[in-house]
Design a protein around this motif. Structure first.
Motif, PDB file in Angstrom:
ATOM      1  N   GLN A 223       0.798  -1.222   0.000  1.00  0.00           N
ATOM      2  CA  GLN A 223       0.000   0.000   0.000  1.00  0.00           C
ATOM      3  C   GLN A 223       0.830   1.271   0.000  1.00  0.00           C
ATOM      4  OE1 GLN A 223      -2.811  -0.762   3.366  1.00  0.00           O
ATOM      5  NE2 GLN A 223      -4.338  -0.592   1.754  1.00  0.00           N
ATOM      6  N   GLY A 224       2.130   1.122   0.035  1.00  0.00           N
ATOM      7  CA  GLY A 224       2.982   2.297   0.063  1.00  0.00           C
ATOM      8  C   GLY A 224       2.872   3.067   1.356  1.00  0.00           C
ATOM      9  N   LEU A 225       2.600   2.369   2.449  1.00  0.00           N
ATOM     10  CA  LEU A 225       2.444   3.011   3.748  1.00  0.00           C
ATOM     11  C   LEU A 225       3.689   2.796   4.597  1.00  0.00           C
ATOM     12  CD1 LEU A 225      -1.244   1.928   4.518  1.00  0.00           C
ATOM     13  CD2 LEU A 225      -0.439   4.191   3.809  1.00  0.00           C
ATOM     14  N   PRO A 226       3.914   3.643   5.579  1.00  0.00           N
ATOM     15  CA  PRO A 226       5.058   3.460   6.470  1.00  0.00           C
ATOM     16  C   PRO A 226       4.951   2.137   7.232  1.00  0.00           C
ATOM     17  CG  PRO A 226       4.104   5.647   6.741  1.00  0.00           C
ATOM     18  CD  PRO A 226       3.145   4.859   5.899  1.00  0.00           C
ATOM     19  N   LEU A 227       6.091   1.587   7.572  1.00  0.00           N
ATOM     20  CA  LEU A 227       6.122   0.366   8.362  1.00  0.00           C
ATOM     21  C   LEU A 227       5.536   0.653   9.744  1.00  0.00           C
ATOM     22  CD1 LEU A 227       7.225  -2.562   8.076  1.00  0.00           C
ATOM     23  CD2 LEU A 227       9.295  -1.766   9.235  1.00  0.00           C
ATOM     24  N   PRO A 228       4.505  -0.102  10.153  1.00  0.00           N
ATOM     25  CA  PRO A 228       3.924   0.141  11.474  1.00  0.00           C
ATOM     26  C   PRO A 228       4.959  -0.056  12.575  1.00  0.00           C
ATOM     27  CG  PRO A 228       2.486  -1.257  10.160  1.00  0.00           C
ATOM     28  CD  PRO A 228       3.782  -1.153   9.414  1.00  0.00           C
ATOM     29  N   PRO A 229       4.795   0.627  13.688  1.00  0.00           N
ATOM     30  CA  PRO A 229       5.772   0.518  14.774  1.00  0.00           C
ATOM     31  C   PRO A 229       5.827  -0.892  15.352  1.00  0.00           C
ATOM     32  CG  PRO A 229       3.810   1.710  15.486  1.00  0.00           C
ATOM     33  CD  PRO A 229       3.694   1.556  14.005  1.00  0.00           C
ATOM     34  N   ALA A 230       6.995  -1.268  15.798  1.00  0.00           N
ATOM     35  CA  ALA A 230       7.192  -2.572  16.433  1.00  0.00           C
ATOM     36  C   ALA A 230       7.055  -2.428  17.943  1.00  0.00           C
ATOM     37  CB  ALA A 230       8.563  -3.133  16.081  1.00  0.00           C
ATOM     38  N   VAL A 231       6.470  -3.455  18.559  1.00  0.00           N
ATOM     39  CA  VAL A 231       6.356  -3.486  20.013  1.00  0.00           C
ATOM     40  C   VAL A 231       6.626  -4.905  20.475  1.00  0.00           C
ATOM     41  CG1 VAL A 231       3.854  -3.856  19.857  1.00  0.00           C
ATOM     42  CG2 VAL A 231       4.850  -3.008  21.984  1.00  0.00           C
ATOM     43  N   LEU A 232       7.398  -5.043  21.533  1.00  0.00           N
ATOM     44  CA  LEU A 232       7.697  -6.370  22.067  1.00  0.00           C
ATOM     45  C   LEU A 232       6.423  -6.989  22.635  1.00  0.00           C
ATOM     46  CD1 LEU A 232      11.092  -5.720  23.888  1.00  0.00           C
ATOM     47  CD2 LEU A 232      10.724  -6.841  21.669  1.00  0.00           C
ATOM     48  N   PHE A 233       6.296  -8.281  22.457  1.00  0.00           N
ATOM     49  CA  PHE A 233       5.108  -8.996  22.927  1.00  0.00           C
ATOM     50  C   PHE A 233       4.854  -8.731  24.405  1.00  0.00           C
ATOM     51  CE2 PHE A 233       3.542 -12.863  25.057  1.00  0.00           C
ATOM     52  CZ  PHE A 233       2.262 -12.935  24.516  1.00  0.00           C
ATOM     53  N   GLU A 234       5.910  -8.739  25.200  1.00  0.00           N
ATOM     54  CA  GLU A 234       5.750  -8.560  26.642  1.00  0.00           C
ATOM     55  C   GLU A 234       5.201  -7.178  26.993  1.00  0.00           C
ATOM     56  OE1 GLU A 234       8.443  -9.566  25.120  1.00  0.00           O
ATOM     57  OE2 GLU A 234       8.701 -11.659  25.738  1.00  0.00           O
ATOM     58  N   GLU A 235       5.390  -6.207  26.098  1.00  0.00           N
ATOM     59  CA  GLU A 235       4.964  -4.840  26.380  1.00  0.00           C
ATOM     60  C   GLU A 235       3.677  -4.457  25.643  1.00  0.00           C
ATOM     61  OE1 GLU A 235       8.303  -2.521  25.220  1.00  0.00           O
ATOM     62  OE2 GLU A 235       9.670  -3.405  26.709  1.00  0.00           O
ATOM     63  N   ALA A 236       3.190  -5.342  24.786  1.00  0.00           N
ATOM     64  CA  ALA A 236       2.035  -5.012  23.946  1.00  0.00           C
ATOM     65  C   ALA A 236       0.739  -5.071  24.743  1.00  0.00           C
ATOM     66  CB  ALA A 236       1.955  -5.974  22.764  1.00  0.00           C
ATOM     67  N   GLU A 237      -0.139  -4.099  24.501  1.00  0.00           N
ATOM     68  CA  GLU A 237      -1.482  -4.134  25.070  1.00  0.00           C
ATOM     69  C   GLU A 237      -2.364  -4.976  24.149  1.00  0.00           C
ATOM     70  OE1 GLU A 237      -3.027  -0.280  25.770  1.00  0.00           O
ATOM     71  OE2 GLU A 237      -1.342   0.364  27.046  1.00  0.00           O
ATOM     72  N   MET A 238      -2.863  -6.100  24.666  1.00  0.00           N
ATOM     73  CA  MET A 238      -3.625  -7.042  23.841  1.00  0.00           C
ATOM     74  C   MET A 238      -4.781  -7.591  24.658  1.00  0.00           C
ATOM     75  SD  MET A 238      -0.341  -9.193  22.397  1.00  0.00           S
ATOM     76  CE  MET A 238      -1.241 -10.055  21.110  1.00  0.00           C
ATOM     77  N   THR A 239      -5.829  -8.014  23.951  1.00  0.00           N
ATOM     78  CA  THR A 239      -6.921  -8.701  24.636  1.00  0.00           C
ATOM     79  C   THR A 239      -6.438 -10.080  25.073  1.00  0.00           C
ATOM     80  OG1 THR A 239      -7.763  -9.730  22.620  1.00  0.00           O
ATOM     81  CG2 THR A 239      -8.581  -7.517  23.154  1.00  0.00           C
ATOM     82  N   ALA A 240      -7.158 -10.661  26.007  1.00  0.00           N
ATOM     83  CA  ALA A 240      -6.812 -12.011  26.460  1.00  0.00           C
ATOM     84  C   ALA A 240      -6.861 -13.004  25.306  1.00  0.00           C
ATOM     85  CB  ALA A 240      -7.756 -12.443  27.581  1.00  0.00           C
ATOM     86  N   MET A 241      -7.836 -12.835  24.404  1.00  0.00           N
ATOM     87  CA  MET A 241      -7.949 -13.716  23.252  1.00  0.00           C
ATOM     88  C   MET A 241      -6.740 -13.588  22.348  1.00  0.00           C
ATOM     89  SD  MET A 241      -9.531 -15.980  21.433  1.00  0.00           S
ATOM     90  CE  MET A 241     -11.251 -16.055  21.947  1.00  0.00           C
ATOM     91  N   ALA A 242      -6.353 -12.352  22.038  1.00  0.00           N
ATOM     92  CA  ALA A 242      -5.195 -12.138  21.166  1.00  0.00           C
ATOM     93  C   ALA A 242      -3.925 -12.694  21.797  1.00  0.00           C
ATOM     94  CB  ALA A 242      -5.039 -10.654  20.869  1.00  0.00           C
ATOM     95  N   ARG A 243      -3.778 -12.490  23.107  1.00  0.00           N
ATOM     96  CA  ARG A 243      -2.577 -12.988  23.787  1.00  0.00           C
ATOM     97  C   ARG A 243      -2.530 -14.514  23.775  1.00  0.00           C
ATOM     98  NH1 ARG A 243       1.230 -10.392  26.565  1.00  0.00           N
ATOM     99  NH2 ARG A 243       0.062  -8.452  26.314  1.00  0.00           N
ATOM    100  N   SER A 244      -3.700 -15.150  23.814  1.00  0.00           N
ATOM    101  CA  SER A 244      -3.734 -16.614  23.820  1.00  0.00           C
ATOM    102  C   SER A 244      -3.193 -17.185  22.514  1.00  0.00           C
ATOM    103  CB  SER A 244      -5.160 -17.114  24.060  1.00  0.00           C
ATOM    104  OG  SER A 244      -5.984 -16.943  22.921  1.00  0.00           O
ATOM    105  N   PHE A 245      -3.377 -16.459  21.405  1.00  0.00           N
ATOM    106  CA  PHE A 245      -2.849 -16.945  20.135  1.00  0.00           C
ATOM    107  C   PHE A 245      -1.324 -17.030  20.184  1.00  0.00           C
ATOM    108  CE2 PHE A 245      -7.006 -15.428  18.572  1.00  0.00           C
ATOM    109  CZ  PHE A 245      -7.388 -16.533  17.828  1.00  0.00           C
ATOM    110  N   TYR A 246      -0.708 -16.088  20.858  1.00  0.00           N
ATOM    111  CA  TYR A 246       0.753 -16.078  20.934  1.00  0.00           C
ATOM    112  C   TYR A 246       1.300 -17.128  21.904  1.00  0.00           C
ATOM    113  CZ  TYR A 246       1.291 -11.864  18.115  1.00  0.00           C
ATOM    114  OH  TYR A 246       1.307 -10.969  17.084  1.00  0.00           O
TER     115      TYR A 246
END
Length: 280
Positions: A223-246
């Motif tokens: 899409q010609g968009l900037p690379l989204p920012p990276a965040v470490l898994f341990e520091e990421a704000e995620m739902t319980a469902m999303a975290r379960s996938f990891y």
């Protein structure tokens, strides 16, 4: 080959299959719990049933697809229709149950296939294993189980989130996921319906498990968009469902759908799939 398909939980994946079958002369009956979806189902060429509520018609049904997710009470279709489906088991030519690769649990990045024991590491994985077993316990039912990887396709991908700027690249070293384009799922289901094999289990995924951040980065590049920012898994704000996938890390083999069903994936990796979605 034509027949009558009863699609229990006629959502994203089931509609992709329906769009293949209806032009071939199939009768498709799709159920939904959302009254607002009834007209959408009809516009796509299927008959719509509000369920739970109305009783899904089983007379004349030759094939059943179950897309509904289990809950703490078990499989919702069996909870309501178990006796009737059991009584009619020999009526059906094919029954497909859409499960998930979460039944395999965590394998620390190693490969799994359909012979790998189900050792779920999450509640959703446990519920799916229980549902698979409940369906398999019905005598004479021509059951086929499809363990799906992460689904993407038209209207379900990273592009809209990228434009809104709401995506991040969550980095967890060594983490990979398998995925599958919805059109390839429909291809697998149609191939199985044409070649029933009672009791068969199929992994439905593409050829290339990859880190999730790679998918996001490639979508941004297209899409010609900037690379989204990276965040470490341990520091990421995620739902319980999303975290379960990891919490589950594995590579899923798909050899059986190719060898036994003759399926050639239209989108064998995320790059081909994203390029098609971008052009669309």
């Amino acid at each position: 080959m034509t027949g009558t398909l009863l699609s229990m939980g006629h959502g994203y994946t089931a509609r992709a299959l329906s769009q293949r079958l209806v032009p071939l002369g199939w009768r498709v009956i799709g159920t939904t719990r959302d009254p607002e979806q009834l007209e959408n189902i009809r516009e796509a060429g299927a008959e719509a049933v509000h369920w739970p509520g109305e009783t899904p018609p089983l007379d004349g049904v030759t094939h059943i697809l179950i897309s509904t997710a289990p809950n703490d009470d078990g499989d919702p279709v069996l909870h309501k229709l178990s006796d009737e489906i059991t009584r009619r088991a020999e009526q059906f030519k094919w029954v497909g149950y859409l499960s998930t690769t979460a039944v395999y649990g965590d394998h620390q990045g190693d490969w799994v296939d359909e012979t790998t024991p189900a050792t779920p590491a999450s509640k959703r994985g446990n519920l799916r294993v229980q549902a698979e077993q409940q369906w398999a316990a019905i005598p004479g039912l021509p059951l086929h189980i499809f363990r799906l990887a992460g689904i993407y396709g038209p209207g379900r991908g990273p592009f809209s989130k990228l434009k809104r700027g709401s995506l991040r690249r969550v980095i967890k070293p060594g983490q990979v996921f398998s995925r599958i384009h919805v059109d390839d799922i429909a291809e697998v289901l149609a191939a199985s319906m044409a070649r029933p094999d009672l009791g068969a289990i199929y992994n439905v995924c593409d050829d290339e498990p990859v880190p999730p951040q790679d998918v996001i980065a490639y979508a941004a590049e297209l899409q010609g968009l900037p690379l989204p920012p990276a965040v470490l898994f341990e520091e990421a704000e995620m739902t319980a469902m999303a975290r379960s996938f990891y919490s589950e890390n594995k590579r899923v083999r798909n050899d059986r759908i190719k060898r036994e069903l003759g399926v050639k994936l239209r989108y064998p990796n995320y790059r081909v799939g994203l390029e098609a979605l971008h052009k669309g």
